[in-house]
Motif scaffolding. Structure first.
Motif, PDB file in Angstrom:
ATOM      1  N   ILE A  97       0.875  -1.178   0.000  1.00 43.53           N
ATOM      2  CA  ILE A  97       0.000   0.000   0.000  1.00 43.53           C
ATOM      3  C   ILE A  97       0.908   1.222   0.000  1.00 43.53           C
ATOM      4  CG2 ILE A  97      -1.773   1.271   1.278  1.00 43.53           C
ATOM      5  CD1 ILE A  97      -2.412  -1.492   2.657  1.00 43.53           C
ATOM      6  N   GLY A 128       0.398  12.124   5.634  1.00 42.35           N
ATOM      7  CA  GLY A 128       1.136  10.863   5.586  1.00 42.35           C
ATOM      8  C   GLY A 128       1.323  10.226   6.952  1.00 42.35           C
ATOM      9  N   GLY A 129       1.608  11.038   7.956  1.00 43.21           N
ATOM     10  CA  GLY A 129       1.819  10.512   9.300  1.00 43.21           C
ATOM     11  C   GLY A 129       0.540   9.931   9.875  1.00 43.21           C
ATOM     12  N   LYS A 130      -0.571  10.626   9.629  1.00 48.21           N
ATOM     13  CA  LYS A 130      -1.867  10.133  10.107  1.00 48.21           C
ATOM     14  C   LYS A 130      -2.212   8.810   9.410  1.00 48.21           C
ATOM     15  CE  LYS A 130      -6.671  11.519  10.794  1.00 48.21           C
ATOM     16  NZ  LYS A 130      -7.233  10.320  10.206  1.00 48.21           N
ATOM     17  N   GLU A 131      -1.924   8.748   8.101  1.00 44.91           N
ATOM     18  CA  GLU A 131      -2.186   7.507   7.351  1.00 44.91           C
ATOM     19  C   GLU A 131      -1.372   6.351   7.936  1.00 44.91           C
ATOM     20  OE1 GLU A 131      -4.254   6.849   4.860  1.00 44.91           O
ATOM     21  OE2 GLU A 131      -5.064   8.889   4.726  1.00 44.91           O
ATOM     22  N   LEU A 132      -0.127   6.626   8.289  1.00 47.23           N
ATOM     23  CA  LEU A 132       0.730   5.595   8.873  1.00 47.23           C
ATOM     24  C   LEU A 132       0.127   5.109  10.197  1.00 47.23           C
ATOM     25  CD1 LEU A 132       4.628   5.945   9.148  1.00 47.23           C
ATOM     26  CD2 LEU A 132       3.277   4.550  10.682  1.00 47.23           C
ATOM     27  N   ALA A 133      -0.271   6.072  11.025  1.00 54.73           N
ATOM     28  CA  ALA A 133      -0.857   5.714  12.321  1.00 54.73           C
ATOM     29  C   ALA A 133      -2.151   4.926  12.107  1.00 54.73           C
ATOM     30  CB  ALA A 133      -1.116   6.976  13.143  1.00 54.73           C
ATOM     31  N   PHE A 160      -2.940   3.059   9.585  1.00 59.44           N
ATOM     32  CA  PHE A 160      -2.613   1.706   9.119  1.00 59.44           C
ATOM     33  C   PHE A 160      -2.331   0.790  10.314  1.00 59.44           C
ATOM     34  CE2 PHE A 160       0.647  -1.457   8.040  1.00 59.44           C
ATOM     35  CZ  PHE A 160       0.016  -2.151   7.026  1.00 59.44           C
ATOM     36  N   LEU A 161      -1.517   1.276  11.246  1.00 57.42           N
ATOM     37  CA  LEU A 161      -1.178   0.468  12.431  1.00 57.42           C
ATOM     38  C   LEU A 161      -2.430   0.173  13.259  1.00 57.42           C
ATOM     39  CD1 LEU A 161       2.120   2.227  13.596  1.00 57.42           C
ATOM     40  CD2 LEU A 161       1.913  -0.083  12.671  1.00 57.42           C
ATOM     41  N   ILE A 162      -3.283   1.204  13.424  1.00 59.76           N
ATOM     42  CA  ILE A 162      -4.463   1.041  14.261  1.00 59.76           C
ATOM     43  C   ILE A 162      -5.458   0.087  13.590  1.00 59.76           C
ATOM     44  CG2 ILE A 162      -6.477   2.274  15.193  1.00 59.76           C
ATOM     45  CD1 ILE A 162      -4.469   4.767  15.394  1.00 59.76           C
ATOM     46  N   GLY A 175      -4.728  -3.494  13.893  1.00 64.52           N
ATOM     47  CA  GLY A 175      -4.623  -4.003  15.261  1.00 64.52           C
ATOM     48  C   GLY A 175      -3.182  -4.175  15.716  1.00 64.52           C
ATOM     49  N   LEU A 176      -2.285  -3.354  15.172  1.00 62.88           N
ATOM     50  CA  LEU A 176      -0.868  -3.526  15.486  1.00 62.88           C
ATOM     51  C   LEU A 176      -0.405  -2.653  16.656  1.00 62.88           C
ATOM     52  CD1 LEU A 176       0.453  -3.696  11.816  1.00 62.88           C
ATOM     53  CD2 LEU A 176       0.384  -5.566  13.454  1.00 62.88           C
ATOM     54  N   VAL A 177      -1.292  -1.801  17.150  1.00 63.65           N
ATOM     55  CA  VAL A 177      -0.924  -1.017  18.340  1.00 63.65           C
ATOM     56  C   VAL A 177      -1.978  -1.197  19.414  1.00 63.65           C
ATOM     57  CG1 VAL A 177       0.512   0.730  17.258  1.00 63.65           C
ATOM     58  CG2 VAL A 177      -1.959   1.055  17.307  1.00 63.65           C
TER      59      VAL A 177
END
Lengths: 330, 269
Positions: free
Chosen positions: B247, B255-260, B262-264, B267-269
């Motif tokens: 992706i 971009g930073g929000k998109e990264l966060a 993605f993690l959320i 279920g990675l955080v």
């Protein structure tokens, strides 16, 4: 599962290292693996602290062997003779140690003395035929290889984060101390000094065992503050490429790669990292890979799950801010 | 002083590496190279003899030795380009499929054969790992076979008065060790940068002699090496399935929000 347990009911010797302040997570993972496969016997070169004793009980070990050896056990050749003696004392069919530079030397020499097969950086499993197998990911994570042992005993190193450590109802276990005499060869080198590095960033987990890793490369231009900010928002360790280490931007301890630390975290985030083969070899076993780079053609994008084309100085702090807000809300 | 550098011919790590049907790494000429970390070992060996200026350079000797098929000459040619004085290739059908332990036995037997040939060895200098298998265990096993002291993962090395002293950096700890020579010394890639061969040494390396030894040169029982002596057996080797497509998000301020997110969302955080 019960059937596989009955096929491999043997003792499994687990080398306990770095144990002063309680068992570190890679060792806890190793004892969990050993408990699933057979009867874990912890092997230590020092008398356990109260915290270590409690940890060992909660991890369900069958026995603790303390090796009392008449030479400096920080010499890997000396440690190998102690571990060999402990493995023979409890008749262990499998010997496990965590993946560290010194343990590689220790397990190789132990396997040599035991006449045992050796597989490094693998996960022990019981195959369909009930035989012990070593499962290993190689060539920078692109191939899976399964090996079996031709020998009565097996020796393996296991990477951190291979399994999730779990505990059981604490049980009492016997402790025995064995006295071992080191050979003249083992003592033929002299350890003149041994200096522990000052632990910088004490709030961050050790790189080799971290579940989250945020790494920076040449694209940071030497400014790791954005990398550190995201690392702290995630509870991650900070890693770096060899370039960044050679430039003196970060300590050698932070180097990820085939000649540095090999990491296999749940999440790896590489910022300003091109993804040279040496670096990839040290991180490609990560479960989820995220890359941030201004260059849309950067090779790390080819192996990642999520890519952001952008300036790490903007992207990482923004991600950190959103993650902090998410944590506060949930 | 005489220094032996065991070198390995490995697949280029930039190339597409794979296993054959017998679970062995495919090594083909077009893709092969001298293990990069062995170039560092050659460099360190050359610097050791060059630093010993009390004796003319031609009375010192740096030897490169490899175990492998004729293709492995490519690794020895590269060692010649860098400036070694003598090269030996150990080749024998009985050796194919040797594991770490057999490889260490073979290197030990070859070292002893050189000594018996009136080439007493002061030090064996090895690279810290072979980039194809990364076992990093042959050096310690070789030291045990020879019963020579081991000084491993050196990031600095000094030799004087028949002793070697190294510093090595491990996870969270720095160690200084010393030992009398002869010793087995492995070096990290931080100790020195390999030199670039000049044109004349590249040309000269093409015609330098490579001694080819078979098992008859080594005092070693053929039963103890090769596939039949291997302590482990690969039962399966398979390329991993291709991952899901990447992706890609081009940052336009989010971009930073998109990264966060993605993690959320995973279920990675």
């Amino acid at each position: 599962m019960t059937e596989t347990h009955s096929r491999f009911a043997g003792k499994i010797a687990v080398l306990i290292d770095h144990a002063a302040d309680g068992l570190h997570s890679p060792v806890r993972e190793l004892l969990t693996i050993a408990r699933d496969l057979g009867q874990p016997v912890a092997v230590s070169f020092e008398a356990p602290t109260a915290q270590v004793e409690a940890d060992l009980a909660a991890l369900g070990i069958a026995e603790l062997i303390v090796v009392d050896i008449d030479a400096d056990w920080h010499l890997t050749a000396v440690a190998a003779e102690g571990l060999t003696a402990a493995a023979l004392e409890c008749d262990a069919k499998l010997v496990l140690a965590t993946t560290t530079f010194e343990n590689r030397e220790i397990v190789a020499l132990t396997a040599r003395r035991l006449g045992a097969g050796l597989v490094a950086d693998a996960r022990p499993e019981i195959g369909a035929d009930g035989q012990l197998q070593a499962f290993k990911r190689v060539f920078a994570g692109t191939w899976d290889v399964v090996s079996e042992f031709e020998t009565e005993r097996a020796v393996m190193t296991v990477r951190a984060n291979t399994v999730q450590a779990s505990t059981v109802e604490p049980t009492a276990y016997p402790t025995r101390t064995i006295e071992v005499a080191a050979s003249a060869w083992a003592k033929s080198a002299t350890l003149v000094t041994r200096t522990l590095h000052e632990h910088t960033g004490a709030t961050r987990p050790p790189l080799a065992e971290a579940a989250y890793v945020v790494a920076g490369g040449r694209g940071t231009l030497g400014d790791f503050s954005a990398v550190e900010e995201l690392a702290d928002a995630l509870g991650a360790a900070v890693g770096a490429t060899r370039d960044a280490v050679d430039e003196g931007w970060v300590d050698h301890d932070a180097q990820i790669g085939q000649t540095g630390v090999t990491v296999a975290p749940r999440v790896y985030i590489g910022a300003g990292i091109s993804g040279a083969p040496h670096h990839r070899g040290g991180m490609q076993a990560a479960q989820t890979i995220i890359a941030v780079n201004t260059d849309p053609e950067t090779p790390l994008f080819e192996i990642c799950d999520f890519a952001v084309v952008g300036d790490l100085g903007e992207v990482l702090p923004q991600a950190a801010k959103h993650l902090r807000e998410y944590r506060e809300q949930s | 002083m005489r220094v032996l550098v065991p070198v390995k011919y490995v697949p280029d790590i930039q190339s597409d590496r794979r296993f054959d049907d017998d679970g062995r790494i495919v090594r083909t000429l077009a893709e092969g190279t001298l293990n990069e970390l062995d170039e560092v070992a050659v460099e360190v060996a050359l610097r050791l003899v060059e630093a010993d200026t009390g004796v003319p350079r031609e009375e010192h000797e740096v030897i490169a030795l490899t175990i492998g098929p004729a293709d492995a000459d490519l690794a020895l040619r590269k060692a010649y380009q860098l400036g070694v004085d003598y090269a030996v290739r150990v080749t024998d059908d009985a050796i194919i499929g040797s594991d770490y332990f057999a490889t260490a036995r073979l290197l030990s037997a070859a070292t002893k054969a050189l000594v018996a040939d009136d080439r007493p060895i002061d030090a064996v200098v090895t690279g810290m790992a072979a980039l194809d298998s990364l076992g990093s265990v042959v050096s310690t096993l070789l030291a045990a076979e020879l019963e020579w002291p081991q000084l491993l993962l050196a990031r600095s090395l000094q030799v004087s008065d028949g002793r070697a002293r190294i510093e090595r950096e491990l996870d969270g700890v720095t160690e200084e060790l010393t030992a009398p020579l002869p010793a087995v010394i492995s070096v990290t890639d931080h100790i020195a940068a390999p030199r670039y061969p000049n044109f004349s040494s590249i040309v000269a390396a093409r015609t330098k002699p490579i001694d080819v030894w078979d098992m008859s040169r080594l005092a070693i029982d053929a039963e103890l090496v090769g596939q039949s002596a291997a302590r482990t057996r690969v039962i399966s080797a398979a390329p991993r399935p291709e991952k899901d497509p990447v992706i890609v998000h081009v940052d336009q301020g989010e971009g930073g929000k998109e990264l966060a997110d993605f993690l959320i969302s995973r279920g990675l955080v």
